[in-house]
Design a protein around this motif. Structure first.
Motif, PDB file in Angstrom:
ATOM      1  N   UNK A 108       0.865  -1.176   0.000  1.00 50.78           N
ATOM      2  CA  UNK A 108       0.000   0.000   0.000  1.00 50.78           C
ATOM      3  C   UNK A 108       0.906   1.232   0.000  1.00 50.78           C
ATOM      4  N   UNK A 109       0.643   2.175  -0.892  1.00 49.95           N
ATOM      5  CA  UNK A 109       1.421   3.410  -0.931  1.00 49.95           C
ATOM      6  C   UNK A 109       0.691   4.473  -0.118  1.00 49.95           C
ATOM      7  N   UNK A 110       1.425   5.120   0.782  1.00 51.32           N
ATOM      8  CA  UNK A 110       0.848   6.077   1.721  1.00 51.32           C
ATOM      9  C   UNK A 110       1.686   7.347   1.711  1.00 51.32           C
ATOM     10  N   UNK A 111       1.049   8.485   2.011  1.00 48.43           N
ATOM     11  CA  UNK A 111       1.758   9.750   2.173  1.00 48.43           C
ATOM     12  C   UNK A 111       1.442  10.318   3.547  1.00 48.43           C
ATOM     13  N   UNK A 112       2.416  11.053   4.092  1.00 45.07           N
ATOM     14  CA  UNK A 112       2.212  11.670   5.391  1.00 45.07           C
ATOM     15  C   UNK A 112       3.320  12.644   5.721  1.00 45.07           C
ATOM     16  N   UNK A 113       3.270  13.174   6.941  1.00 48.05           N
ATOM     17  CA  UNK A 113       4.265  14.124   7.434  1.00 48.05           C
ATOM     18  C   UNK A 113       4.876  13.556   8.711  1.00 48.05           C
ATOM     19  N   UNK A 133      15.420   5.916   8.693  1.00 48.87           N
ATOM     20  CA  UNK A 133      15.376   6.741   9.904  1.00 48.87           C
ATOM     21  C   UNK A 133      16.268   7.972   9.734  1.00 48.87           C
ATOM     22  N   UNK A 134      17.465   7.752   9.225  1.00 47.85           N
ATOM     23  CA  UNK A 134      18.403   8.865   9.034  1.00 47.85           C
ATOM     24  C   UNK A 134      18.037   9.752   7.853  1.00 47.85           C
ATOM     25  N   UNK A 135      17.213   9.269   6.956  1.00 49.91           N
ATOM     26  CA  UNK A 135      16.834  10.017   5.749  1.00 49.91           C
ATOM     27  C   UNK A 135      15.850  11.142   6.051  1.00 49.91           C
ATOM     28  N   UNK A 136      15.023  10.978   7.089  1.00 51.75           N
ATOM     29  CA  UNK A 136      13.939  11.931   7.337  1.00 51.75           C
ATOM     30  C   UNK A 136      14.204  12.804   8.550  1.00 51.75           C
ATOM     31  N   UNK A 137      13.542  13.962   8.557  1.00 55.91           N
ATOM     32  CA  UNK A 137      13.554  14.831   9.728  1.00 55.91           C
ATOM     33  C   UNK A 137      12.122  15.236  10.035  1.00 55.91           C
ATOM     34  N   UNK A 138      11.906  15.740  11.228  1.00 57.45           N
ATOM     35  CA  UNK A 138      10.570  16.139  11.647  1.00 57.45           C
ATOM     36  C   UNK A 138      10.056  17.235  10.709  1.00 57.45           C
ATOM     37  N   UNK A 139       8.818  17.062  10.264  1.00 58.22           N
ATOM     38  CA  UNK A 139       8.200  18.029   9.357  1.00 58.22           C
ATOM     39  C   UNK A 139       8.299  17.657   7.890  1.00 58.22           C
ATOM     40  N   UNK A 140       9.115  16.648   7.554  1.00 57.29           N
ATOM     41  CA  UNK A 140       9.242  16.210   6.161  1.00 57.29           C
ATOM     42  C   UNK A 140       7.950  15.574   5.668  1.00 57.29           C
ATOM     43  N   UNK A 141       7.553  15.921   4.446  1.00 53.94           N
ATOM     44  CA  UNK A 141       6.509  15.181   3.762  1.00 53.94           C
ATOM     45  C   UNK A 141       7.152  13.943   3.167  1.00 53.94           C
ATOM     46  N   UNK A 142       6.513  12.788   3.325  1.00 54.86           N
ATOM     47  CA  UNK A 142       7.095  11.540   2.836  1.00 54.86           C
ATOM     48  C   UNK A 142       6.038  10.708   2.113  1.00 54.86           C
ATOM     49  N   UNK A 143       6.536   9.864   1.234  1.00 55.36           N
ATOM     50  CA  UNK A 143       5.724   8.843   0.572  1.00 55.36           C
ATOM     51  C   UNK A 143       6.417   7.523   0.880  1.00 55.36           C
TER      52      UNK A 143
END
Length: 153
Positions: A26-31, A126-136
């Motif tokens: 399932x593909x999901x998007x979020x922050x 885990x290391x790729x993202x930071x708080x506030x990033x939009x991600x898929x």
């Protein structure tokens, strides 16, 4: 074709369709709302928690041994080589988690748009993202609450 063969054919068709559904991610998007590292030894769990705290440090640690890796001004946890070495030395198991506020539904985990959910992730993600990033990201139906791969938007 006999009744048995028709029943067998119908059963196999349903099984095949169910299998395809089950293995399709399932593909999901979020922050990204928060990040957590949980270290386990015996029946004990210690955390490094990273979330926005107005007027307070954004990174909170259960074990004082880990304070040396963060300053009061740090906004995001990243696992460096030396931090990873200490985590591996201190704990029998380490989980990396990312809390996400969903922009689209996650039907694999029954989480809906607008809700928040915490997923297990790889150290790389885990290391790729930071708080506030939009991600898929993609989640598997057969691996509960685990993100397979994150793309930062």
């Amino acid at each position: 074709m006999g009744a048995f063969n028709k029943t067998l054919f119908l059963f196999l068709a349903i099984f095949l369709i169910s299998s395809i559904y089950y293995v399709t991610p399932v593909e999901v998007e979020g922050v990204v709302e928060h990040k957590v590292i949980n270290g386990y030894y015996g029946n004990t769990c210690e955390s490094i928690f990273n979330a926005p705290h107005p007027g307070e440090p954004w990174i909170l640690v259960d074990n004082k041994d880990f304070e040396q890796f963060f300053t009061q001004d740090d906004k995001d946890v990243y696992v460096t080589g030396s931090l990873k070495e200490l985590l591996v030395r201190k704990y029998s198991n380490v989980d990396y988690c990312v809390g996400v506020r969903l922009i689209s539904d996650d039907s694999a985990n029954d989480v809906f748009e607008g809700e928040a959910y915490t997923y297990l992730v790889s150290l790389e993600d885990f290391n790729k993202v930071k708080i506030g990033d939009g991600i898929k990201y993609k989640v598997s139906r057969y691996r509960f609450a685990r993100i397979d791969k994150i793309t930062v938007l």
